[in-house]
Design a protein around this motif. Sequence first.
Motif, PDB file in Angstrom:
ATOM      1  N   LEU A  12       7.248  15.564  18.277  1.00  0.00           N
ATOM      2  CA  LEU A  12       7.641  16.270  19.360  1.00  0.00           C
ATOM      3  C   LEU A  12       6.785  16.352  20.701  1.00  0.00           C
ATOM      4  CD1 LEU A  12       9.127  19.354  17.251  1.00  0.00           C
ATOM      5  CD2 LEU A  12      10.353  17.010  18.047  1.00  0.00           C
ATOM      6  N   LEU A  13       7.460  16.335  21.676  1.00  0.00           N
ATOM      7  CA  LEU A  13       6.821  16.434  22.771  1.00  0.00           C
ATOM      8  C   LEU A  13       7.148  17.465  23.863  1.00  0.00           C
ATOM      9  CD1 LEU A  13       7.453  12.582  23.910  1.00  0.00           C
ATOM     10  CD2 LEU A  13       5.421  13.579  23.020  1.00  0.00           C
ATOM     11  N   THR A  14       6.321  18.108  24.686  1.00  0.00           N
ATOM     12  CA  THR A  14       6.423  19.293  25.479  1.00  0.00           C
ATOM     13  C   THR A  14       7.010  18.695  26.721  1.00  0.00           C
ATOM     14  OG1 THR A  14       4.215  19.341  26.322  1.00  0.00           O
ATOM     15  CG2 THR A  14       4.395  20.389  24.235  1.00  0.00           C
ATOM     16  N   VAL A  15       7.193  19.781  27.776  1.00  0.00           N
ATOM     17  CA  VAL A  15       7.847  19.514  29.147  1.00  0.00           C
ATOM     18  C   VAL A  15       6.761  18.490  29.641  1.00  0.00           C
ATOM     19  CG1 VAL A  15       8.422  20.267  31.061  1.00  0.00           C
ATOM     20  CG2 VAL A  15       9.429  21.183  29.041  1.00  0.00           C
ATOM     21  N   GLU A  16       5.344  19.057  29.502  1.00  0.00           N
ATOM     22  CA  GLU A  16       4.171  18.718  30.098  1.00  0.00           C
ATOM     23  C   GLU A  16       4.106  17.125  29.581  1.00  0.00           C
ATOM     24  OE1 GLU A  16       4.334  21.548  28.699  1.00  0.00           O
ATOM     25  OE2 GLU A  16       3.751  22.922  30.201  1.00  0.00           O
ATOM     26  N   ASP A  17       3.989  16.852  28.348  1.00  0.00           N
ATOM     27  CA  ASP A  17       3.847  15.619  27.654  1.00  0.00           C
ATOM     28  C   ASP A  17       4.976  14.634  28.559  1.00  0.00           C
ATOM     29  OD1 ASP A  17       2.124  16.251  26.020  1.00  0.00           O
ATOM     30  OD2 ASP A  17       3.510  16.634  24.299  1.00  0.00           O
ATOM     31  N   VAL A  24       6.175  12.179  36.732  1.00  0.00           N
ATOM     32  CA  VAL A  24       7.094  13.065  37.312  1.00  0.00           C
ATOM     33  C   VAL A  24       6.431  14.494  37.334  1.00  0.00           C
ATOM     34  CG1 VAL A  24       9.161  11.553  36.966  1.00  0.00           C
ATOM     35  CG2 VAL A  24       8.890  13.451  35.695  1.00  0.00           C
ATOM     36  N   PRO A  25       6.807  15.377  38.358  1.00  0.00           N
ATOM     37  CA  PRO A  25       6.484  16.623  38.374  1.00  0.00           C
ATOM     38  C   PRO A  25       7.297  17.367  37.063  1.00  0.00           C
ATOM     39  CG  PRO A  25       7.197  16.146  40.451  1.00  0.00           C
ATOM     40  CD  PRO A  25       7.536  15.032  39.652  1.00  0.00           C
ATOM     41  N   LEU A  26       6.416  18.644  36.627  1.00  0.00           N
ATOM     42  CA  LEU A  26       7.116  19.349  35.793  1.00  0.00           C
ATOM     43  C   LEU A  26       8.582  19.883  36.010  1.00  0.00           C
ATOM     44  CD1 LEU A  26       3.983  21.533  34.440  1.00  0.00           C
ATOM     45  CD2 LEU A  26       5.301  19.970  33.210  1.00  0.00           C
ATOM     46  N   SER A  27       8.392  20.225  37.481  1.00  0.00           N
ATOM     47  CA  SER A  27       9.778  20.772  38.056  1.00  0.00           C
ATOM     48  C   SER A  27      11.014  19.800  37.607  1.00  0.00           C
ATOM     49  CB  SER A  27       9.794  21.209  39.171  1.00  0.00           C
ATOM     50  OG  SER A  27       9.378  20.021  40.078  1.00  0.00           O
TER      51      SER A  27
END
Length: 67
Positions: A12-17, A24-27
């Motif tokens: 599982l990956l996070t949004v940050e990953d 690309v930006p987190l947003s």
Amino acid sequence: MEVEQGQVFPRLLTVEDVANILCVPLSTVHHWAVQGEGPPSFKVGKHRRFDAALVAAWLEQRKNGAA
């Protein structure tokens, strides 16, 4: 529910990953998730997660020109 010995769970990956992997930006990743775009994701409680295999497949589709 019983877990069998040797059972493998998806990475599982996070949004940050995902943002780092795709450069690309987190947003952007947050926007994709809200709009139903980008790699498939799901929430565990309040935390958004991505299956690494699905992110890789999504990226491969983009590289091959499929949208």
